[in-house]
Structures are given as C-alpha cells and as structure tokens.
Design an enzyme around this catalytic site. Structure first.
Site, short mmCIF file in Angstrom:
data_model
loop_
_atom_site.label_atom_id
_atom_site.label_comp_id
_atom_site.label_asym_id
_atom_site.label_seq_id
_atom_site.Cartn_x
_atom_site.Cartn_y
_atom_site.Cartn_z
N HIS A 1 -2.25 10.28 0.31
CA HIS A 1 -2.53 9.21 -0.60
C HIS A 1 -2.47 9.60 -2.13
O HIS A 1 -2.16 8.75 -2.80
CB HIS A 1 -3.92 8.69 -0.09
CG HIS A 1 -4.03 7.68 0.95
ND1 HIS A 1 -4.86 6.64 1.05
CD2 HIS A 1 -2.96 7.36 1.61
CE1 HIS A 1 -4.69 5.95 2.26
NE2 HIS A 1 -3.44 6.37 2.40
N GLU B 1 0.71 -1.30 -0.07
CA GLU B 1 0.07 0.00 0.12
C GLU B 1 0.71 1.26 -0.08
O GLU B 1 1.85 1.38 0.79
CB GLU B 1 -0.97 0.13 1.30
CG GLU B 1 -1.74 1.17 1.18
CD GLU B 1 -2.98 1.01 2.61
OE1 GLU B 1 -3.24 0.07 2.88
OE2 GLU B 1 -3.21 2.22 2.86
N ASP C 1 4.61 -14.78 11.20
CA ASP C 1 3.28 -14.99 10.72
C ASP C 1 2.27 -13.91 11.12
O ASP C 1 1.83 -13.86 12.04
CB ASP C 1 2.86 -16.46 11.54
CG ASP C 1 1.72 -16.99 11.23
OD1 ASP C 1 0.58 -16.35 10.50
OD2 ASP C 1 1.13 -18.31 11.43
N LYS D 1 -6.95 -1.23 11.44
CA LYS D 1 -6.18 -1.72 10.24
C LYS D 1 -5.09 -0.83 10.12
O LYS D 1 -4.05 -1.23 9.51
CB LYS D 1 -7.30 -1.39 9.09
CG LYS D 1 -7.00 -1.87 7.93
CD LYS D 1 -6.28 -0.97 7.05
CE LYS D 1 -6.03 -1.48 5.62
NZ LYS D 1 -4.92 -0.76 4.83
C1 MEV Z 1 -5.60 3.13 5.40
O1 MEV Z 1 -4.55 1.99 4.96
C2 MEV Z 1 -5.57 3.31 6.87
C3 MEV Z 1 -6.36 4.32 7.46
O2 MEV Z 1 -7.66 4.43 7.00
C4 MEV Z 1 -6.03 4.15 8.99
C5 MEV Z 1 -7.14 5.11 9.79
O3 MEV Z 1 -8.23 5.48 9.20
O4 MEV Z 1 -6.94 5.21 11.01
C6 MEV Z 1 -5.74 5.75 7.01
#
Ligand code: MEV
Length: 446
Positions: A388, A85, A291, A275
């Site tokens: 991004h 990513e 792992d 995430k």
């Molecule tokens: C994107 O890979 C991860 C985010 O969505 C995490 C977040 O919202 O805290 C930017």
C-alpha cells in the site's frame, strides 16, 4: 445567499451548474470551467451518460484498469476493473499470475434463480388463501403472459410461487414469494413488472370476495442465495513456493488457513476480509455496468445467513493439498441495464469475450477470490502496508510535484522507512534545498 431552489430539474445543464457554483463556491467561474472540462468531448456520448441519471452537471472520473492472466476453467481473461483504491488491481493481477502457474482458477455456477415478493394485507385469513392458492397461481401466471412471453422464449420466466403467512407478526400480512429465471439479464425490470401485474391480478381475483385485499408493495429481493457461484483454487502445499521473509509453503498455508478461520469466527475481521473480496468484485461489477449496490447487499446478507456475519471465503488443508474457495450470490446481467448502453461497460464485456451472465458470474467471483488471496497473503507475510505504502508514496510524490530524480531518490530513501505525508514532504524539502547554501550553512555551523 440562496441555497434552496424550486424548479431546479427544469433548468438546463449549464443553468444547474451555474446555480450550483454561484451558491456554493468561492470561485464560481473557475469551478464552472473546471466541472465543464470533464464533459465528454463527444456530445452524443455525453447525452448517453446524462441519460443514466438526473440533475447531471458533469462526469465523475474513476480509474479504469485491467488485470491480465486470469485463467478460469482453462480460459484466459484480461479482467476490466473500475476502482479508486491503489494496489487493488496490482494485487488482483499478482494473484492471477500466481494461480495461473498452479493450474488456474475453477469456477462453477450453482444456480441462477432470483426472488421477487408481493407483500399484501388480506382480511380473509390464511385458510381461504391456501384453499384458493392453485387457482390464484393459474390466474396470476395467465395475467402476466404478455410480459413473460419473450423471457420464456429465452428459457426464463416465472418459476415457483409460494404463499407465506406472516400474520402472527404483522396482522393480516401475507406474501407471495416468487422465483424467477431471467437468463442473461439481471432482471430487475422484468421481475418488478411481473410482480406489479401480479398485484393487480390478485386484487381482481378477490374483488368480489367481501374481504379487503391491499397490495402493500411489489418488488424484487436483492437477496439472491440461489443465484450462486463458486470460485476456487487448489494445489499441493509444496507448490505454493516460498514467501517473503523466508516463510516456507507449509507455514504460509497454515497461517493463511488460520486467517480465513478467524474471519469465520469474528465478525469484525469478517467485515474487513469481505471488504477485500468486494474490492475485486465491485471493480468488475462496475466495469461491466452492473449494479454494485445489489451485489454488495446480497453478498453481505449471504455472509450472515446462519445468523452471524462471517467470511465469504473458506480454506482447508487436506492430505497435503491447499484449497481455497468463495461462494457468493451474484445477480448480474450481460444484456439490459447499463451493460450495453454505457460505452465503456460495452467494451469491458467485449474484452471478456462477450460472456453470458453465467460466465460473467464466474469471472467476477474469481476476481473476488483472487483479491482475497492477495490481501490475506500480504497480511500473513509482509503485512499490508508494504504494498500500500509504495502506491501511497507515489501519490504523495505526485501531489508534491516531485520530478523524476526526486521521485527516484525518495523511493530509495523510503524503501526501509515508514511512509507518511509529513515525512515525504520534509525529505523533499531537504532535497530541494540549494546545494551551495547547504554547504555554506553547514560550514558556518561548524
Ligand atoms: C483493503 O482495501 C482490504 C483489506 O483490508 C482486506 C483484508 O484485510 O483482508 C486489505
């Protein structure tokens, strides 16, 4: 066309590849050539990679990056990260640099115990199991001594053995919940071997009991709440400095802390928030040959340990100080598994100074915290898309074959515009129109 096959695993690697391209692709020769181009040029290295899995036909490449300037407990690391990513490594690096200038990260391993379970059915009732428990434990420990001897020499082995009674929920079902210390190895093989031997030993123990004892399964638990590490940062609020769009340190700290509270209240937000943490964690876990599925499942269970799925990180502002921390279970190893077999995982560990498992836990947790800091910092200041989209724009330009001049012009054009694939393509098309023709066209239109 024949899309199923028996004896596939017995075909040679080229045979497998040939069968696959001939049955599933429109241009078999091209696809075959392409997939073979990803084979390692060194045959020995390729054999090592093929040895990790089955039915291998090629290698799947992922970017291998590094995030420098991580100061953890006063030691500086350059952290290896494997991730597909965009922006993740840049964000980790930026957060590392930010905190290096503010005293760096602190990390501490709180505990390193892992859990395994022997699930069994027993018709003799809980009272008899309880009465025999001390005898059972002694016998089981003795029967696995040939497996545990080496681990014990390194300071590990079997710790507690606990009897659990689930017979009110599942007739005749009981469990031995066993805790382990596996030192610098993740320990899955060790734990599973001990548990399977425990199963055979338990069966022998009750062989002449006149009751039935059936082993259902013997397997480690990937939930390791007692293999826990904390990473943290803190500084006076004013040291946080200023943020984009003129945001001052106090406003930032308050917005940031609220964002963390929201991820503790709301599971939808918590999932995305975590995430972001795992963007950092998985990248280092992968780079060091550990792992990531085990780490993910433990982390998510831990995030829901009080019955509701919440943020793994927490933030508080007390007496003018900003504190941000992450508690996470991380069962990782620096010996065994892929850690020394995978050529790049071995280099990753070398890059980190060949840490032991405890040090690696601290490095990984810190990267997760840094990643989370960077993501939430963007969210509460500029929004996430700004960063991004810069990377996204470069990917689109690469895809559309833009040269250096076109790239420069497009980046400038989109510095204050929303980036979309169509928008970039149309802009490039305009750029690429021959100048003279444009002039003539515009003249004739006039
Ligand atoms: C994107 O890979 C991860 C985010 O969505 C995490 C977040 O919202 O805290 C930017």
């Amino acid at each position: 066309m024949k899309k199923s096959i028996s004896g596939f695993s017995k075909l040679s690697k080229s045979g497998k590849l040939r069968w696959m391209v001939e049955n599933f692709f429109k241009e078999p020769e091209n696809v075959m050539r392409e997939l073979m181009s990803y084979w390692h040029s060194n045959e020995e290295q390729q054999k090592v990679l093929d040895g990790f899995s089955e039915n291998t036909i090629s290698n799947f490449y992922l970017p291998y990056g590094v995030a420098p300037n991580f100061s953890i407990n006063g030691k500086t690391y350059c952290v290896p990260m494997v991730i597909e990513e965009s922006s993740v490594v840049a964000a980790a690096s930026s957060a590392a640099k930010f905190w290096m200038a503010r005293g760096g990260f602190r990390a501490e391993v709180r505990s390193t115990t892992k859990i395994g379970q022997l699930h069994f059915n027993w018709t003799g009732g809980i009272a008899r199991l309880r009465a025999d428990l001390e005898d059972i434990k002694r016998t089981l420990r003795l029967d696995v001594s040939h497996i545990t001897a080496n681990m014990e020499k390194r300071g590990g082995g079997v710790r507690e053995i606990e009897l659990l009674d689930f017979s009110d929920q599942e007739p005749n079902y009981y469990q031995l919940k066993v805790s382990f210390e596996t030192c610098d190895s993740m320990g899955a093989n060790f734990i599973n071997s001990v548990l399977e031997e425990f199963g055979r030993s338990l069966q022998r123990f009750y062989a002449d009991s006149g009751e039935d004892l059936t082993i259902i399964m013997a397997i480690l638990s990937n939930y390791t709440p007692d293999c826990l590490v904390r990473a943290s940062v803190e500084c006076p609020i004013e040291d946080l400095g200023n943020f984009p769009n003129g945001m001052d340190a106090t406003t930032f700290a308050q917005k940031f802390a609220q964002a963390i509270r929201i991820a503790r209240i709301d599971s939808f937000r918590a999932t995305t928030h975590n995430k972001g943490i795992f963007n950092g964690i998985d990248a280092v876990v992968l780079a060091t040959g550990n792992d990531f599925r085990a780490i993910e499942s433990a982390g998510h269970t831990y995030a829901a340990r009080d019955g509701k799925y919440r943020s793994l990180s927490q933030c508080e502002i007390v007496d003018g100080r900003f504190r941000f921390w992450l508690d996470i279970p991380l069962a990782v190893g620096t010996v065994g598994g892929l850690t020394k077999l995978h050529p790049i995982a071995r280099r990753s560990l070398e890059l980190l100074g060949n840490p032991n498992a405890r040090e690696l836990m601290m490095i990984i947790a810190t990267t997760g915290l840094a990643q989370n800091f960077a993501a939430v910092r963007s969210l509460v200041t500029t929004g996430i898309q700004q960063g991004h989209m810069k990377m996204h724009l470069m990917n689109i330009l690469h895809h559309l074959g833009a040269n250096e001049k076109e790239t420069q012009a497009t980046v400038e054009h989109f510095s204050d515009q929303v980036v979309s694939f169509t928008g970039v393509r149309e802009y490039l098309e305009k750029l690429r129109q021959p100048k003279q023709r444009t002039v003539r066209l515009s003249k004739s239109r006039r």
